[in-house]
Design a protein around this motif. Structure first.
Motif, PDB file in Angstrom:
ATOM      1  N   GLY A   1       0.789  -1.227   0.000  1.00 19.46           N
ATOM      2  CA  GLY A   1       0.000   0.000   0.000  1.00 19.46           C
ATOM      3  C   GLY A   1       0.818   1.273   0.000  1.00 19.46           C
ATOM      4  N   ARG A   2       2.067   1.192  -0.454  1.00 21.25           N
ATOM      5  CA  ARG A   2       2.908   2.390  -0.477  1.00 21.25           C
ATOM      6  C   ARG A   2       2.587   3.244  -1.712  1.00 21.25           C
ATOM      7  NH1 ARG A   2       2.675   0.906   3.553  1.00 21.25           N
ATOM      8  NH2 ARG A   2       4.218   0.073   5.013  1.00 21.25           N
ATOM      9  N   GLU A   3       2.905   4.531  -1.594  1.00 13.39           N
ATOM     10  CA  GLU A   3       2.793   5.424  -2.751  1.00 13.39           C
ATOM     11  C   GLU A   3       3.972   5.126  -3.671  1.00 13.39           C
ATOM     12  OE1 GLU A   3       0.512   7.435  -3.581  1.00 13.39           O
ATOM     13  OE2 GLU A   3      -0.638   7.909  -1.773  1.00 13.39           O
ATOM     14  N   VAL A   4       3.682   4.680  -4.888  1.00 15.63           N
ATOM     15  CA  VAL A   4       4.718   4.274  -5.828  1.00 15.63           C
ATOM     16  C   VAL A   4       4.750   5.235  -7.009  1.00 15.63           C
ATOM     17  CG1 VAL A   4       5.546   2.433  -7.355  1.00 15.63           C
ATOM     18  CG2 VAL A   4       4.452   1.858  -5.163  1.00 15.63           C
ATOM     19  N   ILE A   5       5.950   5.715  -7.335  1.00 15.55           N
ATOM     20  CA  ILE A   5       6.149   6.557  -8.515  1.00 15.55           C
ATOM     21  C   ILE A   5       7.000   5.765  -9.492  1.00 15.55           C
ATOM     22  CG2 ILE A   5       7.095   8.709  -9.414  1.00 15.55           C
ATOM     23  CD1 ILE A   5       6.729   9.933  -6.642  1.00 15.55           C
ATOM     24  N   LEU A   6       6.471   5.546 -10.688  1.00 12.48           N
ATOM     25  CA  LEU A   6       7.188   4.807 -11.725  1.00 12.48           C
ATOM     26  C   LEU A   6       7.939   5.770 -12.639  1.00 12.48           C
ATOM     27  CD1 LEU A   6       4.410   2.253 -12.785  1.00 12.48           C
ATOM     28  CD2 LEU A   6       6.262   1.899 -11.130  1.00 12.48           C
ATOM     29  N   LEU A   7       9.183   5.410 -12.962  1.00 12.37           N
ATOM     30  CA  LEU A   7      10.004   6.167 -13.921  1.00 12.37           C
ATOM     31  C   LEU A   7      10.438   5.233 -15.028  1.00 12.37           C
ATOM     32  CD1 LEU A   7      12.676   7.697 -11.481  1.00 12.37           C
ATOM     33  CD2 LEU A   7      10.367   8.566 -11.905  1.00 12.37           C
ATOM     34  N   SER A   8      10.754   5.790 -16.166  1.00 14.34           N
ATOM     35  CA  SER A   8      11.376   4.993 -17.217  1.00 14.34           C
ATOM     36  C   SER A   8      11.879   5.895 -18.338  1.00 14.34           C
ATOM     37  CB  SER A   8      10.398   3.977 -17.812  1.00 14.34           C
ATOM     38  OG  SER A   8      11.045   3.164 -18.769  1.00 14.34           O
ATOM     39  N   GLN A   9      12.956   5.452 -18.958  1.00 15.90           N
ATOM     40  CA  GLN A   9      13.449   6.159 -20.143  1.00 15.90           C
ATOM     41  C   GLN A   9      12.673   5.737 -21.388  1.00 15.90           C
ATOM     42  OE1 GLN A   9      17.762   5.826 -20.444  1.00 15.90           O
ATOM     43  NE2 GLN A   9      17.930   5.860 -18.190  1.00 15.90           N
ATOM     44  N   SER A  10      11.871   4.651 -21.269  1.00 14.49           N
ATOM     45  CA  SER A  10      11.094   4.173 -22.406  1.00 14.49           C
ATOM     46  C   SER A  10       9.755   3.628 -21.927  1.00 14.49           C
ATOM     47  CB  SER A  10      11.850   3.056 -23.142  1.00 14.49           C
ATOM     48  OG  SER A  10      11.003   2.419 -24.093  1.00 14.49           O
ATOM     49  N   GLU A  11       8.686   4.051 -22.560  1.00 15.30           N
ATOM     50  CA  GLU A  11       7.356   3.559 -22.187  1.00 15.30           C
ATOM     51  C   GLU A  11       7.269   2.045 -22.342  1.00 15.30           C
ATOM     52  OE1 GLU A  11       2.633   4.230 -23.367  1.00 15.30           O
ATOM     53  OE2 GLU A  11       4.219   5.285 -24.451  1.00 15.30           O
TER      54      GLU A  11
ATOM     55  N   ASP B   1       9.285  -0.090 -21.491  1.00 13.15           N
ATOM     56  CA  ASP B   1       9.848  -0.807 -20.348  1.00 13.15           C
ATOM     57  C   ASP B   1       8.881  -0.888 -19.170  1.00 13.15           C
ATOM     58  OD1 ASP B   1      12.163  -1.318 -21.678  1.00 13.15           O
ATOM     59  OD2 ASP B   1      13.321   0.297 -20.738  1.00 13.15           O
ATOM     60  N   ILE B   2       7.760  -0.176 -19.242  1.00 16.57           N
ATOM     61  CA  ILE B   2       6.745  -0.281 -18.190  1.00 16.57           C
ATOM     62  C   ILE B   2       6.001  -1.601 -18.391  1.00 16.57           C
ATOM     63  CG2 ILE B   2       4.674   0.734 -17.177  1.00 16.57           C
ATOM     64  CD1 ILE B   2       7.123   2.427 -16.739  1.00 16.57           C
ATOM     65  N   PRO B   3       5.911  -2.457 -17.378  1.00 15.83           N
ATOM     66  CA  PRO B   3       5.204  -3.734 -17.534  1.00 15.83           C
ATOM     67  C   PRO B   3       3.768  -3.513 -17.993  1.00 15.83           C
ATOM     68  CG  PRO B   3       6.389  -3.672 -15.442  1.00 15.83           C
ATOM     69  CD  PRO B   3       6.458  -2.291 -16.016  1.00 15.83           C
ATOM     70  N   PHE B   4       3.275  -4.442 -18.801  1.00 17.46           N
ATOM     71  CA  PHE B   4       1.922  -4.315 -19.357  1.00 17.46           C
ATOM     72  C   PHE B   4       0.882  -4.114 -18.260  1.00 17.46           C
ATOM     73  CE2 PHE B   4      -2.112  -6.333 -20.535  1.00 17.46           C
ATOM     74  CZ  PHE B   4      -2.440  -5.588 -21.660  1.00 17.46           C
ATOM     75  N   ASP B   5       1.005  -4.833 -17.140  1.00 16.37           N
ATOM     76  CA  ASP B   5       0.024  -4.747 -16.060  1.00 16.37           C
ATOM     77  C   ASP B   5       0.027  -3.394 -15.367  1.00 16.37           C
ATOM     78  OD1 ASP B   5      -0.775  -7.301 -16.577  1.00 16.37           O
ATOM     79  OD2 ASP B   5       0.197  -8.217 -14.847  1.00 16.37           O
ATOM     80  N   LEU B   6       1.070  -2.573 -15.608  1.00  9.48           N
ATOM     81  CA  LEU B   6       1.166  -1.273 -14.949  1.00  9.48           C
ATOM     82  C   LEU B   6       0.976  -0.108 -15.899  1.00  9.48           C
ATOM     83  CD1 LEU B   6       4.196  -1.864 -12.527  1.00  9.48           C
ATOM     84  CD2 LEU B   6       1.759  -2.117 -12.065  1.00  9.48           C
ATOM     85  N   ARG B   7       0.704  -0.385 -17.145  1.00 10.70           N
ATOM     86  CA  ARG B   7       0.619   0.702 -18.126  1.00 10.70           C
ATOM     87  C   ARG B   7      -0.626   1.566 -17.948  1.00 10.70           C
ATOM     88  NH1 ARG B   7       3.086  -2.024 -23.669  1.00 10.70           N
ATOM     89  NH2 ARG B   7       5.149  -2.451 -22.759  1.00 10.70           N
ATOM     90  N   HIS B   8      -1.560   1.127 -17.142  1.00  8.84           N
ATOM     91  CA  HIS B   8      -2.722   1.981 -16.857  1.00  8.84           C
ATOM     92  C   HIS B   8      -2.374   3.039 -15.818  1.00  8.84           C
ATOM     93  CE1 HIS B   8      -2.751  -0.891 -13.550  1.00  8.84           C
ATOM     94  NE2 HIS B   8      -3.568  -0.093 -12.897  1.00  8.84           N
TER      95      HIS B   8
END
Length: 279
Positions: A230-240, A242-249
């Motif tokens: 339940g933590r606040e998560v901030i995702l970063l990436s140099q390329s879209e 590389d974001i896992p499919f389940d997290l692309r929303h």
């Protein structure tokens, strides 16, 4: 049988003082007589029964299952020390009220009057039928029984390769700008297992930043742990990509690994963390 103690006291403190005049209210006469001798209450026998400690009400008041460990009679009052059964989750009066006939509490008044009753009901059988079992705990790593979030701690999950050093420094600068401190798991050596250090860091963090660049499996695993806790998560990436499919929303912060790009990332991160923390 079980003891029902319905009193507006701080049960969580482990101590309570209650009036003797409220003993055996809402208790069948033949049951009460089992715990009396020559007019005296047989407390030594009574406290061998499991207990349900409740506050008055039929809403979201918290109730505990446990036992009375010690008692002392002073004048017309009874001082007790109690403990809770750690294998039974906290209950709510809404559950008890919805199942009041199963626990022999058919009268609404019983939820609105301080009293000690004895019920000829198997409390644990009732719990087995009506309470969901606790979620199985992890075996790969350990979680503390209670959360201990450090309000100024930001943890960063990213590959440890040297090519990410400048990115990490930009993240650290963003945290420092708004009065937060930033740590990576490779800066910590508190446990024999690396995964335990990682999980402990995530569990203590107010914000978790995950850099998905390069599709590092460790980062994906750590992001999953952070979301589960339940933590606040901030995702970063140099390329879209590389974001896992389940997290692309979920929204993420794209960045370019250049001096200018890292400076922009630092600014965006500071703004994002400020929004999360409500600064």
């Amino acid at each position: 049988m079980f003891n029902l103690l319905m009193f507006n006291v701080d049960w969580a403190s482990g101590r309570a003082t209650i009036p003797l005049g409220r003993m055996f209210e809402y208790t069948e006469k033949h049951i009460a007589e089992q715990f009396r001798q020559d007019g005296a209450i047989l407390f030594d026998q009574l406290i061998t029964l499991p207990c349900l400690f409740c506050e008055e009400g039929t809403d979201n008041e918290v109730a505990y299952v446990g036992q009375v460990n010690r008692y002392r009679i002073t004048g017309g009052e009874l001082a007790i020390e109690i403990s809770f059964d750690q294998d039974v989750p906290l209950l709510q009066n809404t559950l008890l009220y919805a199942n009041r006939y199963q626990v022999d509490m058919p009268h609404d008044f019983e939820f609105s009057r301080n009293h000690w009753a004895v019920k000829e009901i198997d409390l644990y059988r009732f719990l087995l039928r009506n309470i969901r079992p606790r979620r199985q705990r992890p075996t790969v790593f350990q979680l503390a029984e209670h959360e201990n979030i450090e309000p100024t701690l930001v943890s960063v999950m990213m590959p440890y390769a040297g090519s990410f050093t400048a990115v990490f420094e930009s993240i650290r600068q963003a945290a420092a700008t708004i009065g937060l401190r930033c740590r990576r798991a490779d800066e910590i050596w508190e446990n024999p297992a690396v995964i335990q250090d990682v999980v402990a860091l995530i569990d203590r963090s107010r914000v978790v930043i995950c850099d998905c660049t390069g599709r590092n499996p460790n980062v994906f695993y750590e992001a999953g742990i952070a979301h589960t806790l339940g933590r606040e998560v901030i995702l970063l990436s140099q390329s879209e990509q590389d974001i896992p499919f389940d997290l692309r929303h979920l929204r993420f912060l794209p960045y370019v690994d250049t001096l200018e790009g890292r400076a922009r990332l630092s600014q965006q991160l500071a703004e994002k963390m400020q929004a999360i923390l409500g600064h």
